[in-house]
Design a protein around this motif. Structure first.
Motif, short mmCIF file in Angstrom:
data_model
loop_
_atom_site.label_atom_id
_atom_site.label_comp_id
_atom_site.label_asym_id
_atom_site.label_seq_id
_atom_site.Cartn_x
_atom_site.Cartn_y
_atom_site.Cartn_z
N ARG B 94 37.66 62.30 28.26
CA ARG B 94 38.94 62.81 27.63
C ARG B 94 40.08 61.74 29.25
NH1 ARG B 94 41.22 65.85 23.73
NH2 ARG B 94 39.38 66.44 22.21
N ILE B 95 39.92 61.58 30.25
CA ILE B 95 40.74 61.56 31.26
C ILE B 95 40.76 60.06 30.96
CG2 ILE B 95 39.59 61.78 33.06
CD1 ILE B 95 41.47 62.64 34.63
N GLY B 96 42.47 59.63 31.34
CA GLY B 96 42.57 57.99 31.41
C GLY B 96 42.06 57.66 32.93
N LEU B 97 41.67 55.66 32.76
CA LEU B 97 41.11 55.42 34.20
C LEU B 97 41.81 54.05 34.16
CD1 LEU B 97 37.01 55.38 31.58
CD2 LEU B 97 38.31 57.09 33.62
N ILE B 98 42.54 54.11 35.23
CA ILE B 98 43.71 53.08 35.44
C ILE B 98 43.05 51.80 36.83
CG2 ILE B 98 45.62 52.47 35.62
CD1 ILE B 98 46.63 54.66 34.48
N ALA B 99 42.52 51.41 36.59
CA ALA B 99 42.05 50.49 38.42
C ALA B 99 43.47 49.28 38.06
CB ALA B 99 40.88 49.69 37.94
N THR B 100 43.40 49.41 39.13
CA THR B 100 44.49 47.88 40.03
C THR B 100 43.82 46.38 39.44
OG1 THR B 100 45.72 49.77 40.72
CG2 THR B 100 45.71 47.65 41.42
N ALA B 101 44.50 45.42 38.98
CA ALA B 101 43.50 44.24 39.40
C ALA B 101 44.89 43.65 39.70
CB ALA B 101 42.72 44.23 38.58
N SER B 102 44.43 42.00 40.85
CA SER B 102 45.78 41.09 40.55
C SER B 102 45.86 39.98 39.94
CB SER B 102 45.39 40.78 42.57
OG SER B 102 46.04 39.56 42.71
N THR B 103 46.92 39.66 40.01
CA THR B 103 47.27 37.91 39.23
C THR B 103 46.59 37.76 39.49
OG1 THR B 103 49.53 38.63 38.86
CG2 THR B 103 48.23 39.46 37.20
N SER B 104 47.02 37.32 40.55
CA SER B 104 46.99 36.44 42.22
C SER B 104 45.61 35.53 41.99
CB SER B 104 47.70 36.53 43.21
OG SER B 104 48.98 36.69 42.32
N PHE B 105 44.85 36.38 41.77
CA PHE B 105 42.66 36.61 42.51
C PHE B 105 41.96 36.75 41.30
CE2 PHE B 105 45.94 37.77 46.40
CZ PHE B 105 46.40 36.97 46.91
N ASN B 106 42.50 36.54 40.04
CA ASN B 106 41.84 36.66 38.91
C ASN B 106 41.84 35.89 38.25
OD1 ASN B 106 40.50 39.17 39.04
ND2 ASN B 106 41.86 39.97 39.76
N GLU B 107 40.80 35.72 37.16
CA GLU B 107 40.91 34.81 36.23
C GLU B 107 41.65 35.64 34.91
OE1 GLU B 107 41.34 31.37 35.43
OE2 GLU B 107 41.75 30.90 37.24
N PRO B 108 42.60 35.03 33.87
CA PRO B 108 43.00 36.02 32.96
C PRO B 108 41.34 36.08 31.94
CG PRO B 108 44.00 34.23 32.99
CD PRO B 108 43.12 33.95 33.65
N TYR B 109 40.93 35.08 31.15
CA TYR B 109 39.34 35.54 30.63
C TYR B 109 38.64 36.74 31.26
CZ TYR B 109 36.42 35.13 27.27
OH TYR B 109 35.86 35.02 25.56
N ASN B 110 38.43 36.39 32.49
CA ASN B 110 37.70 37.63 33.43
C ASN B 110 38.27 38.86 33.18
OD1 ASN B 110 35.27 36.12 34.19
ND2 ASN B 110 36.13 35.42 36.05
N LEU B 111 39.67 38.94 33.69
CA LEU B 111 39.89 40.28 33.77
C LEU B 111 40.55 41.15 32.06
CD1 LEU B 111 42.42 42.02 35.92
CD2 LEU B 111 43.16 41.81 33.85
N ALA B 112 40.57 40.06 31.06
CA ALA B 112 40.46 40.26 29.77
C ALA B 112 39.38 41.21 29.65
CB ALA B 112 41.11 39.79 28.95
#
Lengths: 451, 451
Positions: B94-112
């Protein structure tokens, strides 16, 4: 400790199964691609059967823009492998976890971190199947119109690999003091900053993830072109490969082991595991019938599109019962294309016959028979210098894996060819690969420490 | 269904705990950063206590090259958050799972893909804490000598966000037919290809991961600069923020809700959750003593380096009991720096006093007291327009979280301020955020279909 050489087994988990029409099989889990519980059940079964690893393919995009094809297959609907395997790591204890990831569409720092994390989460069971990717469709998701040329992407892959391994060596195994009294978390002299400046990458390091129980993740590769083989000979620890004949398999096996030796490695440092697509029946007739039922589920639009995609040439305009046309140059995956053209040439197959040959195993060896006859073939390949093990590509899931485990695994065990218990806790131990010594301890490589 | 407005709670899990010297605490799990079982235990406890989410920070590198500092802290030793949360997804319900990830050092397709996968693996419990990252040390792991300028990285972040959301809308909720008889896996008219061509990214799409039970992952942000607030007002669904005073917190809360309205959103569409660093004691004296013991574990080299890092100015040459010197311009995180300079100015604090103020909560609110007095403060902030909830930054782990759960949570429940059971199965349901309607169903956005 190790007496007789034994077969290594991977469970290559492809959504609803490897056959392109598997999702239409009455017993297939149709939503398998995004159903984590499905994968959890399969991983637990494979672990109970003592498989060395589960193996996931990947693509960084939807590889086809043929909407007729897309609408009729489950291929575009899948979880990302590293996240999936991290989930499976939490639910398993011993089985290896091998994820495919592309050197063309990732940054080495991110990839090194993710695999290092998977390796720690799993207690030393991670493997990275290094691929260069082959489609423009994927490139278009990463700011490019076309994919890098074949030679350039292999050059990038080689440098990418070296950066990743350098990052995995950021911390020596005994860097961790965690001395609360003295206030020293690290022995900082055991930190090695990479300072990499190469043609494709500049990566300073160090990695912000510690070293794993197996030293570093196992490096797996699948390329079979000249460039792919050369990279594999230098760097791969497991090779996943497609062959149609024993002669091809033996030649490849010998070639790779020789390349490994040329790079100063031991032949045992690289395990060769061809893909096998097994259809298991109580009798040969039953196996043939099972396979036939799957083949009947292939829709012609799907078959033609699949073949077109695999050889990098649009075949939609050609008569489906006519021959393969002459093909021009391609920037796609070389080895798969050559294999298919070879198939067509050898057997004088029509487009339909050809797509039916690849709808199951995509060029890998199809083995349709009884547990005994399948075990005979694996046994032969294993003994005659063709393979160190096999990556099992179940036709449909979960049933296809169940049948292999119930029938073929016991038959291999009766012959003393497959383990009854895991040899160790890490993937390296089970595969019989050495745990790498940190370069700082060998003096082989100079790692520069920050001022 | 929802009667009284209630406090939302996040468990911000930082390795051995948030206090910089936490790893030296006698009861701290010293190897926490890379110990998955440690996180599994904490996540299960937080879920049993009905927290909305666990929250992980991230950095794409080792942020300091000060070896004296590095040797004395646990900060450089941590698992990558998305893989970690994928593992935790398998062990929680049930618990939510929030991860930090940078828009500067990732590609949007991979992160999405990765967040969409985490969302499916967890049954709709994923959240993405979007950050732009602030250090050159990270940039040097990604082929850059220096990080992008503040304005440019926020511009990139805005476009990155829009691409990711576009990719998450690749498939409508009801795109999946999986009709085995008809041979139709998708209703292909429910596929939407992105064809994004922007200043920072060209991403064709579609995503190769299906839509999740909560529509798409929750977007979390933490930037408090003007650019950060504006991006948050337009896009954030949860905001994690640092405040020292009620006046600051109220002003920020009002500002963000107004920006949200200006962007056509409802004030309830964005939840504001300041970080809180609670030290819980049976009495005020006991709490003060606990905090004092942690503060005594701070080594001066660590404190000075931490402060230097946070304000982007090397303080190692200055007298530790003297004042903060004049600071030049910086390209680092703006809001944190302003907050610290404000602290120094207001209290006329020395460098030592200042680093002792941030060694625990890094500028977030420290609340040292009894369960009742801590609940009083949360209650006040919640009622007076400062917060919709709190991100709990336990001083050390696991003990600090245990004490908050044992003491403060029941006190909040007695006041009717915190749930006794989860409202739903997805993070959106529990946070009280709407499940987004696919744009194709609203007609608000034109999505182009491939020919």
């Amino acid at each position: 400790m190790s007496q007789r050489r034994q077969i290594k087994l991977g469970a290559f988990l492809m959504q609803t199964g490897h056959h392109i029409a598997a999702w239409r099989h009455p017993d297939a889990q149709a939503d398998a691609g995004t159903n984590f519980r499905h994968y959890a059940e399969l991983a637990r079964k494979a672990e109970a059967a003592k498989f060395d690893a589960v193996f996931f393919a990947d693509s960084a995009g939807v590889r086809s823009d043929d909407r007729t094809f897309l609408a009729r297959t489950a291929r575009a609907d899948h979880l990302e492998p590293i996240t999936t395997l991290a989930g499976l790591a939490a639910l398993t204890e011993r089985i290896g976890l091998i994820a495919t990831a592309s050197t063309s569409f990732n940054e080495p720092y991110n990839l090194a971190r993710k695999f290092a994390s998977l390796d720690l989460i799993s207690g030393g069971r991670a493997g990275w199947n290094l691929v260069t990717s082959s489609t423009d469709a994927e490139a278009r998701n990463f700011n490019q119109e076309r994919h890098l040329a074949h030679a350039e992407r292999y050059e990038r892959a080689g440098e990418f690999h070296d950066v990743v391994l350098g990052l995995w060596d950021s911390w020596e195994d005994d860097a961790y003091l965690r001395d609360k009294q003295a206030g020293l978390y690290y022995d900082i002299d055991k930190l090695h900053v990479l300072y990499h400046h190469g043609k494709h990458f500049s990566v300073q390091g160090p990695l912000n993830v510690g070293r794993s129980p197996q030293g570093r993740p196992v490096v797996v590769q699948a390329g079979a072109s000249e460039a792919g083989r050369e990279l594999a000979g230098r760097t791969a620890e497991v090779i996943f490969v497609a062959h149609q004949t024993v002669a091809e398999a033996q030649a490849f096996y010998t070639d790779i082991k020789e390349r490994a030796i040329r790079h100063g490695r031991h032949p045992e440092d690289v395990k060769i595991m061809p893909g096998i697509f097994p259809v298991v029946g109580a009798s040969q007739d039953e196996a043939d019938e099972k396979f036939g039922r799957l083949q009947e589920l292939v829709q012609p639009q799907v078959g033609v599109a699949l073949l077109s995609n695999m050889i990098g040439h649009d075949l939609r305009g050609y008569p489906v019962d006519g021959p393969l046309p002459e093909l021009g140059e391609t920037n796609g995956g070389r080895s798969r294309r050559e294999l298919l053209v070879g198939l067509a040439g050898r057997g004088e197959l029509s487009i339909r016959e050809l797509y039916l040959r690849i709808c199951g195993a995509r060029g890998h060896q199809q083995v349709v028979g009884t547990p005994k006859s399948i075990a005979d073939q694996l046994h032969e390949w294993f003994e005659n210098g063709s393979a160190d093990g096999f990556n099992i590509m179940s036709p449909w899931l979960p049933g296809g894996l169940d049948e292999f485990i119930a029938g073929v695994v016991p038959e291999l065990r009766r012959r003393g060819l497959f383990r009854t218990e895991y040899e160790g806790r890490t993937l390296r131990e089970n595969l019989g690969l050495k745990i790498p010594v940190h370069p700082a301890a060998t003096g082989r490589r100079r790692l520069v420490a920050a001022a």
